[in-house]
Design a protein around this motif. Structure first.
Motif, PDB file in Angstrom:
ATOM      1  N   PRO A   1      25.108  76.326  33.242  1.00 33.06           N
ATOM      2  CA  PRO A   1      25.614  76.256  34.621  1.00 33.06           C
ATOM      3  C   PRO A   1      25.452  74.843  35.165  1.00 33.06           C
ATOM      4  O   PRO A   1      24.457  74.169  34.931  1.00 33.06           O
ATOM      5  N   GLY A   2      26.479  74.399  35.885  1.00 32.26           N
ATOM      6  CA  GLY A   2      26.475  73.038  36.412  1.00 32.26           C
ATOM      7  C   GLY A   2      27.287  72.072  35.583  1.00 32.26           C
ATOM      8  O   GLY A   2      27.626  70.983  36.054  1.00 32.26           O
ATOM      9  N   GLN A   3      27.618  72.458  34.352  1.00 29.18           N
ATOM     10  CA  GLN A   3      28.480  71.620  33.537  1.00 29.18           C
ATOM     11  C   GLN A   3      29.938  71.838  33.941  1.00 29.18           C
ATOM     12  O   GLN A   3      30.254  72.738  34.734  1.00 29.18           O
ATOM     13  N   THR A   4      30.824  71.023  33.402  1.00 29.39           N
ATOM     14  CA  THR A   4      32.255  71.219  33.608  1.00 29.39           C
ATOM     15  C   THR A   4      32.950  71.269  32.259  1.00 29.39           C
ATOM     16  O   THR A   4      32.524  70.607  31.306  1.00 29.39           O
ATOM     17  N   LEU A   5      33.990  72.076  32.192  1.00 27.88           N
ATOM     18  CA  LEU A   5      34.817  72.155  30.995  1.00 27.88           C
ATOM     19  C   LEU A   5      36.165  71.532  31.331  1.00 27.88           C
ATOM     20  O   LEU A   5      36.895  72.040  32.191  1.00 27.88           O
ATOM     21  N   ASP A   6      36.484  70.424  30.677  1.00 31.42           N
ATOM     22  CA  ASP A   6      37.766  69.761  30.872  1.00 31.42           C
ATOM     23  C   ASP A   6      38.720  70.224  29.787  1.00 31.42           C
ATOM     24  O   ASP A   6      38.420  70.147  28.593  1.00 31.42           O
ATOM     25  N   VAL A   7      39.876  70.731  30.209  1.00 29.23           N
ATOM     26  CA  VAL A   7      40.904  71.199  29.285  1.00 29.23           C
ATOM     27  C   VAL A   7      42.070  70.243  29.383  1.00 29.23           C
ATOM     28  O   VAL A   7      42.619  70.021  30.468  1.00 29.23           O
ATOM     29  N   GLY A   8      42.446  69.651  28.266  1.00 32.45           N
ATOM     30  CA  GLY A   8      43.462  68.602  28.263  1.00 32.45           C
ATOM     31  C   GLY A   8      44.881  69.126  28.273  1.00 32.45           C
ATOM     32  O   GLY A   8      45.145  70.318  28.418  1.00 32.45           O
ATOM     33  N   ARG A   9      45.777  68.169  28.101  1.00 36.18           N
ATOM     34  CA  ARG A   9      47.210  68.456  28.165  1.00 36.18           C
ATOM     35  C   ARG A   9      47.595  69.537  27.166  1.00 36.18           C
ATOM     36  O   ARG A   9      47.207  69.514  26.016  1.00 36.18           O
TER      37      ARG A   9
ATOM     38  N   GLN B   1      45.611  73.376  31.664  1.00 26.56           N
ATOM     39  CA  GLN B   1      45.066  72.038  31.805  1.00 26.56           C
ATOM     40  C   GLN B   1      44.338  71.895  33.143  1.00 26.56           C
ATOM     41  O   GLN B   1      44.805  72.345  34.180  1.00 26.56           O
ATOM     42  N   GLY B   2      43.164  71.280  33.125  1.00 27.69           N
ATOM     43  CA  GLY B   2      42.417  71.085  34.353  1.00 27.69           C
ATOM     44  C   GLY B   2      40.930  71.007  34.117  1.00 27.69           C
ATOM     45  O   GLY B   2      40.454  70.990  32.980  1.00 27.69           O
ATOM     46  N   ARG B   3      40.190  70.966  35.198  1.00 28.00           N
ATOM     47  CA  ARG B   3      38.732  70.872  35.144  1.00 28.00           C
ATOM     48  C   ARG B   3      38.133  72.152  35.724  1.00 28.00           C
ATOM     49  O   ARG B   3      38.489  72.579  36.812  1.00 28.00           O
ATOM     50  N   TYR B   4      37.198  72.747  34.985  1.00 26.52           N
ATOM     51  CA  TYR B   4      36.582  74.012  35.370  1.00 26.52           C
ATOM     52  C   TYR B   4      35.064  73.835  35.458  1.00 26.52           C
ATOM     53  O   TYR B   4      34.443  73.277  34.543  1.00 26.52           O
TER      54      TYR B   4
ATOM     55  N   LEU C   1      33.760  80.606  34.671  1.00 27.53           N
ATOM     56  CA  LEU C   1      34.276  79.317  35.106  1.00 27.53           C
ATOM     57  C   LEU C   1      34.860  79.428  36.503  1.00 27.53           C
ATOM     58  O   LEU C   1      35.287  80.503  36.921  1.00 27.53           O
ATOM     59  N   PHE C   2      34.900  78.305  37.204  1.00 23.74           N
ATOM     60  CA  PHE C   2      35.490  78.257  38.548  1.00 23.74           C
ATOM     61  C   PHE C   2      36.405  77.045  38.616  1.00 23.74           C
ATOM     62  O   PHE C   2      35.984  75.916  38.339  1.00 23.74           O
ATOM     63  N   ASP C   3      37.675  77.289  38.946  1.00 24.90           N
ATOM     64  CA  ASP C   3      38.649  76.193  38.973  1.00 24.90           C
ATOM     65  C   ASP C   3      38.923  75.668  40.384  1.00 24.90           C
ATOM     66  O   ASP C   3      39.875  74.923  40.605  1.00 24.90           O
ATOM     67  N   GLY C   4      38.075  76.071  41.344  1.00 23.60           N
ATOM     68  CA  GLY C   4      38.268  75.650  42.726  1.00 23.60           C
ATOM     69  C   GLY C   4      38.917  76.708  43.581  1.00 23.60           C
ATOM     70  O   GLY C   4      38.846  76.658  44.823  1.00 23.60           O
ATOM     71  N   ARG C   5      39.531  77.707  42.930  1.00 22.30           N
ATOM     72  CA  ARG C   5      40.202  78.774  43.658  1.00 22.30           C
ATOM     73  C   ARG C   5      39.718  80.158  43.224  1.00 22.30           C
ATOM     74  O   ARG C   5      39.569  81.050  44.023  1.00 22.30           O
ATOM     75  N   ARG C   6      39.483  80.301  41.951  1.00 25.91           N
ATOM     76  CA  ARG C   6      39.122  81.625  41.439  1.00 25.91           C
ATOM     77  C   ARG C   6      38.111  81.504  40.302  1.00 25.91           C
ATOM     78  O   ARG C   6      37.981  80.451  39.668  1.00 25.91           O
ATOM     79  N   ARG C   7      37.409  82.616  40.072  1.00 23.19           N
ATOM     80  CA  ARG C   7      36.444  82.668  38.987  1.00 23.19           C
ATOM     81  C   ARG C   7      37.102  83.319  37.771  1.00 23.19           C
ATOM     82  O   ARG C   7      37.825  84.307  37.885  1.00 23.19           O
ATOM     83  N   ILE C   8      36.821  82.745  36.611  1.00 25.00           N
ATOM     84  CA  ILE C   8      37.473  83.168  35.377  1.00 25.00           C
ATOM     85  C   ILE C   8      36.410  83.495  34.345  1.00 25.00           C
ATOM     86  O   ILE C   8      35.455  82.731  34.150  1.00 25.00           O
ATOM     87  N   ARG C   9      36.537  84.656  33.690  1.00 26.10           N
ATOM     88  CA  ARG C   9      35.660  85.005  32.583  1.00 26.10           C
ATOM     89  C   ARG C   9      36.294  84.483  31.289  1.00 26.10           C
ATOM     90  O   ARG C   9      37.393  84.892  30.907  1.00 26.10           O
TER      91      ARG C   9
ATOM     92  N   ARG D   1      42.563  70.226  23.580  1.00 26.87           N
ATOM     93  CA  ARG D   1      41.550  69.215  23.868  1.00 26.87           C
ATOM     94  C   ARG D   1      40.544  69.786  24.863  1.00 26.87           C
ATOM     95  O   ARG D   1      40.852  69.951  26.045  1.00 26.87           O
ATOM     96  N   LEU D   2      39.373  70.087  24.381  1.00 28.58           N
ATOM     97  CA  LEU D   2      38.317  70.630  25.221  1.00 28.58           C
ATOM     98  C   LEU D   2      37.155  69.653  25.232  1.00 28.58           C
ATOM     99  O   LEU D   2      36.793  69.095  24.195  1.00 28.58           O
ATOM    100  N   GLU D   3      36.570  69.477  26.398  1.00 30.15           N
ATOM    101  CA  GLU D   3      35.426  68.581  26.511  1.00 30.15           C
ATOM    102  C   GLU D   3      34.462  69.138  27.549  1.00 30.15           C
ATOM    103  O   GLU D   3      34.851  69.477  28.660  1.00 30.15           O
ATOM    104  N   LEU D   4      33.199  69.241  27.159  1.00 25.97           N
ATOM    105  CA  LEU D   4      32.160  69.684  28.075  1.00 25.97           C
ATOM    106  C   LEU D   4      31.455  68.454  28.630  1.00 25.97           C
ATOM    107  O   LEU D   4      31.085  67.545  27.880  1.00 25.97           O
ATOM    108  N   THR D   5      31.299  68.418  29.942  1.00 26.73           N
ATOM    109  CA  THR D   5      30.657  67.266  30.579  1.00 26.73           C
ATOM    110  C   THR D   5      29.546  67.727  31.513  1.00 26.73           C
ATOM    111  O   THR D   5      29.494  68.884  31.926  1.00 26.73           O
ATOM    112  N   GLU D   6      28.660  66.798  31.819  1.00 23.41           N
ATOM    113  CA  GLU D   6      27.581  67.045  32.776  1.00 23.41           C
ATOM    114  C   GLU D   6      27.707  66.084  33.944  1.00 23.41           C
ATOM    115  O   GLU D   6      28.054  64.910  33.762  1.00 23.41           O
TER     116      GLU D   6
END
Length: 1019
Positions: free
Chosen positions: A740-748, A758-761, A774-782, A796-801
């Motif tokens: 929790p607190g990380q972000t999952l970036d999904v590429g093009r 595509q986006g940041r979750y 995950l939360f994309d700013g509008r809704r929660r996703i399992r 393209r998936l990238e986990l960031t802190e």
């Protein structure tokens, strides 16, 4: 957790572990007085069994057998090893507060099984063979187990000491000293095996566990974190003392652990101590009784007798595991697990073991072409899948070897008994690269004759070319071979040479296109050699479809652009095998005339698997050498660079002499040294650090110092920036790697198999079911990570802190992502000109001034840049440098990183280290080489593992893969092949290089678009 330490004194160990009043101080799983026991295959033969007596224990550690025979009675004799196995804190709490003594029995069983594996696989003696001490597997140990129940702060902490005596029986029956190198080097593997056994044992007792960290560590689900923290006084005391002393490094904290260690107190009234624990937990609202009752109820379902276990429990396991089986295996076929009916008939433990090993193969294969057998086992166990233990993992590995899905390597000089494995995919990739190089022989059109080229090159060069530069440039222009390798040491003037080559080629009407690993290198190539350039990733992404798509308007358009062109690949040592193969395939498909590979095989290798540049050289590819160093301007630095280039890092450090400074905190010392310089020297002095933690400390210390003196000004701005988490794509398929607190970036293009666009979750929860919220700013996703395809590589998936970064006016920064439209490149530097309410104004290295508003996505992809790591340093030239290396960072203490750190500098180099002698030893033992499938199989000698005649062409054999029916014959008759040009002193084999998490090949997809701005990122 698991740790290893030397037993310094036989008498001291006997007094501590086997003292006469021990039975009154400690107690075991069943509450009896037997708190110790002998173990090991030869212990009983020596008459050592049951409880451990003090005198016998001391004599055994001293190498005196019960018969009176002395073993290895030499001066400074080593007494043995203490392998300590400590349960997670939640397990101790369930044992001593909830009163579940079953968990202590499970722990002791896990230790016993682990030590059986250690004995079978790691016990060795040494034998004299032709004047050399050669390790010989013995398969036997003599050790004693001691169970303890408290930490040094008298917190509940169940742990078992396995004290291994320094003796083993050789195959000829003679007793000798134990050769313990394998035990030391497999420390983390031993820990992973232990944790897997303990997890399995606790799960059989009805507990649910949750993965919590590296090497398979975990906690019992249901024990509150607040309670765990309250009973972790020893750790808190260490962290508090370290903070008081300003110590942040792991090595420094280890020192605090030792210096603050109080002797364990003997508590006469054990009952009072335990009652104190219970009362303390009760005050926190925890007694563990309901958790214990639930576990006992679950364990009671079919565990009362063996028939029910084999019958009813097997059926219920199959039913409860059906969704996993069908969803995880049948829906997404995995080439490394059984499929269809064969999969459906396997038990859940077998299925999970197959999944664990398959995932481990992919995790390791992403970074290396070959890997150790034990390393593969450890990686599979660390995934923490229910019921998976070393037996089930090794059984599955054996099946994959038998099926030739994994191929066993051959022993080579310096391997130290490591059993290596490689994959069919890695082998085919390397074979196909060398086949493509061979296919291009004689297929290029020379641009200039070898006789006329030198004069023409000198006429267009910015400065006179030396013999090495002229020879390399002449080969490029005159060779009829498509692939040409230029092996040039650091500082050989490769950019100057390429500038002259490009001018002649362009005058001949040839298109010249440069390629590099990341955008900072692209910019350097364009500036230094005047060659239009782009990243390898963007070039491959745009053109790899034409390898199979050989007709149509798109193909014809691409071919018209590149037919007859010359591709120049800079810093080729950093190109992976997969990218090297794609470059050759694209060159062949689109009619590229010349593929010029330029770099230094002794510097940093690719982050992903392979060492294709060195392999092409060793395989007999057409090449020229540039061995004259024109960068270093002092005799000392030239000598240091020359020694570094042939793998003699220890000698190079000795040449530096008093320019190597020892410090308890090298990063802080380096920062103070830089701050003590005047403005002119600061501008001329770079600071390099081998590790991420060291770099972060240096950056912070320098920024604080500059703020104190007023060189960086104002209140500045606090930015939330994103740092990459260093994970492979396969690891992203497991919920245990998310926090929790990380972000999952999904590429093009998104991740279609899991329905993520595509986006940041934001990662908000990691659920016991294995899903991630995950939360994309509008809704929660399992999100179910296991639904990510095991074979898909295009998403393209990238986990960031997130990290808070305070930026002030005057700060030096670097970008950690790309914005091609604004000429902002990953790893490129910039300076903050001003910070105000409207945004941050920066000046780039190209003197461009740019204001980024507060919502600009690039403000979340930057970092301070007073210090750079060695990967960022490759390609940089500086007048002076301060380089930090720490022996604690074992994987980063290698010759390649050292080579980069010392060869960037023209005039003056200062090194700051924690322990000079220890670092010298580690550098000499660890070249930091990547692995090769062909080298692992003994078919090619790349790093000098065997002697060979003159360099000759490699015969790649069939290039379309291996006929399965003929595999046994092919693999049984692999011819040894000669080596390419090697350094004067070939370095020994060492640990594999682990690249830092924050440097990856540049790809647009790593930064999802935000609604405020469209980023023209490099594809």
């Amino acid at each position: 957790m698991h740790s290893i330490a030397s037993v310094r004194s036989a008498a001291g160990a006997a007094n501590y572990f086997a003292k006469d009043d021990f039975k009154d101080t400690y107690y075991t799983a069943d509450g009896s007085a037997e708190v110790s026991e002998w173990g090991g295959a030869e212990a009983e033969a020596l008459g050592l069994s049951g409880e451990v007596a003090r005198d016998t224990f001391e004599k055994t550690l001293s190498g005196v057998l019960p018969s009176g025979e002395g073993v290895a009675q030499v001066e400074n004799r080593r007494n043995g090893l203490d392998l300590t196995f400590s349960v997670p804190k939640s397990v101790s709490l369930m044992a001593y507060i909830a009163g579940d003594k079953r968990v202590l029995a499970a722990n002791l069983s896990a230790v016993q099984k682990t030590m059986t594996w250690v004995e079978k696989n790691l016990a060795e003696g040494r034998k004299d063979i032709e004047g050399r001490k050669v390790p010989v597997r013995t398969g036997n140990l003599v050790y004693a187990l001691f169970q303890h129940d408290t930490s040094r702060a008298l917190d509940p902490q169940a742990h078992v000491h396995a004290v291994v005596a320094n003796l083993t029986r050789m195959p000829d029956g003679k007793w000798q000293a134990l050769h313990a190198d394998k035990i030391w080097s497999n420390n983390t593997t031993i820990g992973a095996i232990y944790h897997a056994y303990l997890r399995a044992g606790l799960e059989q007792l009805g507990y649910q566990v949750e993965m919590k960290g590296k090497h398979g560590t975990f906690e019992i689900v249901g024990v509150p974190k607040a309670v765990i923290d309250a009973f972790s006084q020893r750790r808190e005391a260490i962290l508090e003392k370290a903070a008081e002393l300003g110590i942040v490094s792991p090595k420094g904290r280890d020192g605090v652990t030792t210096t603050t260690r109080d002797p364990k107190l003997n508590v006469e009234d054990r009952g009072t101590l335990v009652q104190g624990w219970i009362d303390k937990a009760a005050a926190l609202g925890f007694d563990g009784k309901s958790l214990l009752a639930s576990a006992e109820a679950r364990a009671g379902q079919g565990l009362s007798d063996s028939r029910l276990e084999r019958g009813f429990r097997a059926v219920t396991d199959a039913i409860t595991g059906a969704r996993e089986i069908i969803g995880g295996f049948l829906r997404s076929p995995d080439p490394l697990v059984d499929s269809g009916l064969a999969r459906a008939t396997k038990s859940s433990v077998v299925a999970r073991s197959q999944l664990a090993v398959a995932s481990a193969v992919r995790i390791l294969s992403e970074r290396e072409a070959a890997f150790g057998h034990h390393q593969l086992s450890k990686t599979a166990l660390d995934l923490g899948l229910k019921g998976v233990t070393i037996e089930t993992v090794e059984h599955r590995i054996g099946q994959l070897i038998e099926n030739r899905q994994l191929i066993q390597g051959v022993a080579r000089i310096g391997d130290k008994g490591v059993e290596m494995l490689t994959t069919q995919e890695a082998l085919r990739t390397e074979e196909n690269i060398l086949a493509a190089v061979e296919t291009g022989t004689g297929k290029a059109t020379p641009m200039q004759s070898a006789a006329d080229a030198p004069e023409r090159l000198q006429a267009v060069a910015d400065r006179p070319l030396n013999a090495g530069q002229l020879g390399a440039a002449t080969l490029i222009l005159s060779s009829a071979d498509r692939t040409v390798a230029i092996q040039g040491i650091a500082g050989a003037g490769k950019s100057t040479m390429l500038q002259a080559v490009a001018r002649v080629a362009e005058a001949e009407g040839r298109k010249v296109l440069g390629l590099a690993f990341q955008n900072k290198m692209v910019a350097d190539l364009a500036e230094g050699a005047g060659i239009q350039s782009q990243t390898i990733a963007s070039f491959v992404l745009a053109n790899e479809k034409f390898v199979t798509e050989r007709e149509g308007p798109r193909f014809e358009g691409a071919r018209s652009r590149l037919a007859g062109a010359m591709l120049v690949v800079d810093e080729t040592s950093m190109v992976s095998s997969n990218d090297m193969l794609r470059l050759h395939q694209i060159a062949d498909a689109l009619g590229v005339d010349k593929l010029v590979l330029v770099g230094d095989r002794q510097q940093l290798s690719s982050i992903d698997a392979g060492k294709s540049f060195a392999m092409i050289q060793a395989g007999g590819g057409t090449m020229a050498r540039m061995d004259e160093n024109i960068r270093q301007r002092t005799d000392t630095l030239r000598t240091v660079a020359a020694l570094a280039n042939v793998g003699k890092a220890g000698e190079a450090m000795k040449v530096l002499g008093d320019k190597v400074h020892e410090s308890e905190s090298p990063p802080e010392t380096a920062a103070e040294m830089w701050l003590a310089l005047g403005d002119e020297d600061r501008a001329a002095t770079a600071v390099f650090a081998s590790g991420r933690e060291s770099r972060a400390i240096i950056n912070q210390r320098i920024q604080d110092g500059l703020a104190a003196e007023g060189s960086v000004r104002g209140e500045g701005i606090h930015l939330t920036v994103y740092e990459r988490v260093n994970l492979t794509r396969e690891e992203l398929r497991y919920a245990s790697f998310y926090r929790p607190g990380q972000t999952l970036d999904v590429g093009r293009g998104g991740a279609q198999d899991v329905g993520l666009g595509q986006g940041r979750y934001d990662v908000t929860k990691v659920l016991p079911s294995g899903k991630v919220e995950l939360f994309d700013g509008r809704r929660r996703i399992r999100f179910d990570p296991q639904k990510l395809s095991p074979t898909e590589k295009r998403d393209r998936l990238e986990l960031t802190e997130r990290k808070d970064l305070h930026v002030r006016e005057g700060d030096r920064i670097r970008w950690t992502a790309n914005d091609k439209a604004r000429d902002l490149h990953n790893a490129a530097l910039a300076r903050v000109l001003s910070v105000d309410g409207s945004g941050v104004t920066v000046e780039t290295t190209t003197r461009q001034t740019l204001t980024l508003d507060l919502g600009d996505p690039m403000l979340s992809r930057l970092d301070l840049a007073y210090a750079l790591n060695m990967h960022m340093a490759q390609g940089i030239t500086t007048d002076k440098a301060i380089t930090v290396m720490d022996s604690h960072e074992r994987n980063l203490s290698n010759q390649r990183l050292f080579n980069v750190g010392v060869t960037r500098v023209r005039d003056d180099l200062t090194m700051v280290v924690d322990d000079k002698q220890k670092l010298e030893r580690q550098l000499d033992a660890n070249p930091g080489n990547k692995t090769s499938a062909l080298e692992t199989l003994g078919r090619l000698d790349i790093d000098g593992k065997k002697a060979g005649p003159e360099r000759a062409k490699f015969d790649p054999g069939p290039i379309d893969g291996i006929n399965l029916a003929a595999q046994d014959d092919i693999l049984a008759d692999l011819p040894p092949l000669p080596d390419g040009p090697l350094p004067t002193a070939a370095p020994p084999k060492g640990d594999d290089l682990k690249a830092p998490a924050d440097l990856k090949p540049d790809k647009a997809d790593l930064l999802p678009p935000l609604p405020e701005r469209s980023l023209g990122l490099d594809l």
